[in-house]
Design a protein around this motif. Structure first.
Motif, PDB file in Angstrom:
ATOM      1  N   VAL A   1       0.834  -1.196   0.000  1.00  9.14           N
ATOM      2  CA  VAL A   1       0.000   0.000   0.000  1.00  9.14           C
ATOM      3  C   VAL A   1       0.878   1.259   0.000  1.00  9.14           C
ATOM      4  O   VAL A   1       0.554   2.260  -0.646  1.00  9.14           O
ATOM      5  CB  VAL A   1      -0.949  -0.014   1.218  1.00  9.14           C
ATOM      6  CG1 VAL A   1      -1.790   1.238   1.255  1.00  9.14           C
ATOM      7  CG2 VAL A   1      -1.830  -1.234   1.174  1.00  9.14           C
ATOM      8  N   ALA A   2       2.024   1.184   0.675  1.00  3.78           N
ATOM      9  CA  ALA A   2       2.922   2.338   0.720  1.00  3.78           C
ATOM     10  C   ALA A   2       3.351   2.737  -0.691  1.00  3.78           C
ATOM     11  O   ALA A   2       3.513   3.915  -1.000  1.00  3.78           O
ATOM     12  CB  ALA A   2       4.137   2.023   1.578  1.00  3.78           C
ATOM     13  N   PHE A   3       3.525   1.745  -1.559  1.00  5.38           N
ATOM     14  CA  PHE A   3       3.904   2.035  -2.936  1.00  5.38           C
ATOM     15  C   PHE A   3       2.781   2.697  -3.718  1.00  5.38           C
ATOM     16  O   PHE A   3       3.029   3.439  -4.655  1.00  5.38           O
ATOM     17  CB  PHE A   3       4.258   0.724  -3.650  1.00  5.38           C
ATOM     18  CG  PHE A   3       5.685   0.329  -3.521  1.00  5.38           C
ATOM     19  CD1 PHE A   3       6.599   0.658  -4.504  1.00  5.38           C
ATOM     20  CD2 PHE A   3       6.119  -0.376  -2.412  1.00  5.38           C
ATOM     21  CE1 PHE A   3       7.916   0.285  -4.385  1.00  5.38           C
ATOM     22  CE2 PHE A   3       7.437  -0.752  -2.292  1.00  5.38           C
ATOM     23  CZ  PHE A   3       8.351  -0.424  -3.282  1.00  5.38           C
ATOM     24  N   LEU A   4       1.554   2.385  -3.360  1.00  3.73           N
ATOM     25  CA  LEU A   4       0.458   2.625  -4.292  1.00  3.73           C
ATOM     26  C   LEU A   4      -0.556   3.678  -3.864  1.00  3.73           C
ATOM     27  O   LEU A   4      -1.356   4.116  -4.666  1.00  3.73           O
ATOM     28  CB  LEU A   4      -0.294   1.305  -4.526  1.00  3.73           C
ATOM     29  CG  LEU A   4       0.577   0.205  -5.110  1.00  3.73           C
ATOM     30  CD1 LEU A   4      -0.112  -1.128  -5.001  1.00  3.73           C
ATOM     31  CD2 LEU A   4       0.914   0.533  -6.549  1.00  3.73           C
ATOM     32  N   ILE A   5      -0.540   4.050  -2.587  1.00  3.27           N
ATOM     33  CA  ILE A   5      -1.657   4.885  -2.133  1.00  3.27           C
ATOM     34  C   ILE A   5      -1.352   6.365  -2.284  1.00  3.27           C
ATOM     35  O   ILE A   5      -2.241   7.205  -2.254  1.00  3.27           O
ATOM     36  CB  ILE A   5      -2.044   4.517  -0.688  1.00  3.27           C
ATOM     37  CG1 ILE A   5      -3.464   4.989  -0.384  1.00  3.27           C
ATOM     38  CG2 ILE A   5      -1.043   5.080   0.316  1.00  3.27           C
ATOM     39  CD1 ILE A   5      -4.053   4.391   0.858  1.00  3.27           C
ATOM     40  N   GLY A   6      -0.084   6.710  -2.476  1.00  3.21           N
ATOM     41  CA  GLY A   6       0.261   8.122  -2.659  1.00  3.21           C
ATOM     42  C   GLY A   6       0.847   8.745  -1.417  1.00  3.21           C
ATOM     43  O   GLY A   6       1.615   9.704  -1.497  1.00  3.21           O
ATOM     44  N   SER A   7       0.482   8.219  -0.258  1.00  3.14           N
ATOM     45  CA  SER A   7       1.059   8.664   1.019  1.00  3.14           C
ATOM     46  C   SER A   7       0.949  10.161   1.264  1.00  3.14           C
ATOM     47  O   SER A   7       1.917  10.814   1.641  1.00  3.14           O
ATOM     48  CB  SER A   7       2.530   8.233   1.134  1.00  3.14           C
ATOM     49  OG  SER A   7       2.638   6.863   0.925  1.00  3.14           O
ATOM     50  N   ILE A   8      -0.203  10.758   0.994  1.00  2.00           N
ATOM     51  CA  ILE A   8      -0.376  12.156   1.391  1.00  2.00           C
ATOM     52  C   ILE A   8      -1.586  12.271   2.320  1.00  2.00           C
ATOM     53  O   ILE A   8      -2.577  11.560   2.148  1.00  2.00           O
ATOM     54  CB  ILE A   8      -0.565  13.094   0.179  1.00  2.00           C
ATOM     55  CG1 ILE A   8      -1.693  12.587  -0.717  1.00  2.00           C
ATOM     56  CG2 ILE A   8       0.733  13.230  -0.606  1.00  2.00           C
ATOM     57  CD1 ILE A   8      -2.117  13.591  -1.732  1.00  2.00           C
TER      58      ILE A   8
END
Ligand SMILES: Nc1ncnc2c1ncn2[C@@H]1O[C@H](COP(=O)(O)OP(=O)(O)OP(=O)(O)O)[C@@H](O)[C@H]1O
Ligand SMILES: [Mg+2]
Lengths: 259, 336
Positions: free
Chosen positions: B269-276
């Protein structure tokens, strides 16, 4: 005229090089009870399971010969010719089966008995309720369950479950019922009740029953077939088989000298 | 012998409870400062790590806050430490900067943390993952258990077990480089988004669900199926009326496992969710989930920020626990 006439029938399981049934000739007579007896592994279940083609749930079986089925309109067809799914469904609605262990479905008592009717397309609520009641009364179960039809069928005793399975099979009004050792998992009292029920049922259906219990065969059947190692050794009226069998093997078996 | 065995199994069983309670207590103590500071507003507040300056009118509020804090006893110490830290920074600033900034530093500021964005992110990715995976997993399971010939079922079965063994970081990279562009082509919006993360998460939980469901379908006794066929049932009717009800418990078990995995999955998920830390307006917007927020921010976090991360962890713990207990008690009760 027999309802089922098995002629020169041989059956081979997939991956087995020799047939498990060899050249069987046997009539199942209308409104009579025919018992199949013989030592374990002689092919009784295999023969019974050929009569509604339940074998065909698993691929690769080989049939030879004929099993002629005369339906209520006197139409004769060879059930070994059946290939399409809808023909199988039709066949199994006419030729019902009850197994050794009771097999209640994971649903209520009512839904169990109504199941065959529902999948056959009966939708009318009152018709369903009526036919379920008739089937349960016909299987001597109505008194015990009428006040808990909506309870799970899993809560019934083994004997009650087996009568429920009979009611479920009877509800679709089959012409033939096949019983594979229906009482071998039950106590003597439940066994008695089921035997009475089977005798009662022959008014309406023709019956073939596999049993290991000699007394049971002699008590309830009209005809008896003795099988040995995939062969049909002797077939006759039940009293002849038990009182004066023609074959030495039959005599040895029913007097308990082997088996 | 019997006694020893009984005691042994009892103590292993109680170990589970000890662990469960121990983890809860650890999380709770570490989250306590943030809980005291933000209360339940934490759950509804979408701002993370936001510097708010308190203008003179609200100065009185802070005073009141301070008084309330002092009633709480032990927490006051940590708060004081915080203030002391900030004071240090302010002094450093003063050394380097001119008087203009000095005035600003005099204004009281505080950093606030709200967990709404990662909470929403976690729940939505999990929901998308399950909505995507459940029907497909059921289809695969039915195919493997009832429709496919034995040899094909075996080959596909092995493939599925291999899929389940792939580490999540590989799913993350595959998702980012291969899957994300496809998603944004198909649905528009950003490549990294709730939708991308949810779907890849779905792909990840799918093999578990399919394998467990297949296994429990395979436990349906043959005679039970045969008795339905013997009444004239079709394959579809047998699957629907016999096999599904019979394997319900196993299916629910597989959903619970998948839920647990999806709620806690971090790497992919860290790769894909955008992390903002932005509340998503559309399903194709980037956002963040609880585990990703923790993984990304734990290194630099200290003081109230660290405590807020623990608060998030506690919330994740409670969400997982609640969902799984509800699933277990509600559905299993219904199944029986
Ligand atoms: N699925 C199968 N594949 C291969 N061989 C089988 C299969 N089922 C049964 N057989 C073989 O076919 C023969 C007849 O078996 P069947 O089950 O018909 O015997 P049975 O007379 O019903 O025995 P029992 O009284 O023990 O039930 C046996 O030799 C058995 O090993
Ligand atoms: Mg048998």
């Amino acid at each position: 005229m027999p309802v089922l006439n098995i002629k020169k029938f041989s059956f081979t399981y997939p991956g087995v090089d020799h047939p498990s049934l060899k050249n069987i000739n046997l009539p199942i007579k209308k409104n009579k009870i025919t018992a199949l007896i013989g030592p374990s592994g002689c092919g009784k279940s295999t023969l019974l399971r050929s009569m509604n083609r339940i074998h065909d749930l698993y691929p690769g079986n080989k049939y030879e010969g004929k099993i002629e089925f005369t339906d209520e309109n006197k139409q004769i067809s060879d059930i070994l010719d059946i290939k399409k799914e809808n023909e199988f469904i039709e066949l199994r609605q006419k030729i019902g089966m009850i197994f050794q262990k009771p097999t209640p479905f994971p649903m209520s008592i009512f839904d169990n008995v109504a199941y065959g009717l529902k999948i056959a397309g009966v939708k009318n609520k009152t018709e369903l309720a009526d036919r379920v009641e008739v089937a349960l009364k016909g299987s001597a179960l109505w008194k015990e369950v009428h006040d808990r039809l909506n309870k799970s069928a899993m809560g019934l005793s083994g004997g009650q479950q087996q009568r429920l399975c009979i009611a479920r099979a009877v509800a679709v009004k089959p012409e033939v019922l096949l019983f594979d050792e229906p009482t071998s998992a039950l106590d003597p009292i439940s066994t008695g009740a089921i035997e009475e029920l089977i005798v009662e049922l022959k008014k309406d259906v023709s019956i073939a029953i596999v049993t290991h219990n000699m007394q049971q065969a002699s008590r309830i059947s009209d005809y008896t077939a003795f099988m040995y190692l995939g062969d049909l050794v002797e077939y006759d009226k039940t009293e002849n088989i038990f009182l004066n069998p023609k074959e030495k093997k039959t005599e040895d078996y029913i007097t308990g000298r082997f088996g | 012998m019997e006694k020893i065995f009984q005691k042994l199994s009892l103590s292993s069983a109680s170990l589970v409870f000890v662990l469960l309670i121990g983890i809860f207590i650890t999380l709770y103590t570490a989250a306590k400062p943030a809980i005291d500071e933000f209360g339940f507003d934490f759950v509804t507040n979408p701002d993370w790590n936001k510097e708010v300056s308190l203008n003179p009118t609200s100065l009185t509020d802070t005073v009141v806050d301070m008084e309330e804090d002092s009633l709480d006893g032990e927490i006051i110490d940590e708060d004081d430490m915080e203030i002391a830290d900030e004071d240090d920074d302010a002094i450093l600033d003063e050394d380097e900067d001119d008087m203009m900034l000095d005035d600003e530093d005099d204004a009281v500021t505080k950093t606030i943390y709200g967990g709404l964005v990662p909470i929403i992110g976690t729940l939505l990715t999990t929901l998308i993952a399950l909505a995507f995976a459940l029907p497909i997993a059921m289809g695969i399971a039915v195919f493997l258990a009832e429709i496919a010939p034995k040899n094909i079922a075996n080959v596909v079965g092995i493939a599925i077990e291999l899929l389940a063994a792939i580490p999540s970081i590989i799913f993350g990279m595959w998702g980012l480089y291969y899957f994300a562009p496809i998603i944004s082509d198909l649905f528009g919006g950003y490549q990294v988004s709730l939708l991308t993360a949810g779907l890849v998460l779905g792909v990840m939980v799918l093999p578990f669900m399919a394998a467990i469901t297949r296994d429990s379908m395979n436990t349906t006794p043959n005679v039970l199926k045969e008795s339905a066929y013997a009444l004239g049932a079709t394959k579809f009717e047998v699957i629907k009326d016999i096999i599904f009800p019979f394997s319900k418990v196993g299916i629910i078990g597989s959903i619970i496992l998948a839920l647990g995995r999806a709620l806690g999955e971090t790497m992919a998920v860290a790769f894909l969710i955008g992390s903002i830390f932005v509340l998503p307006q559309k399903i194709t917007d980037p956002t963040i989930s609880i585990p990703v927020a923790m993984a990304n921010n734990f290194g630099e976090a200290s003081g109230l920020g660290e405590s807020a991360l623990f608060y998030l962890a506690l919330i994740l713990f409670i969400i997982s626990f609640a969902i799984i207990s509800i699933a277990k008690f509600y559905f299993l009760k219904k199944a029986n």
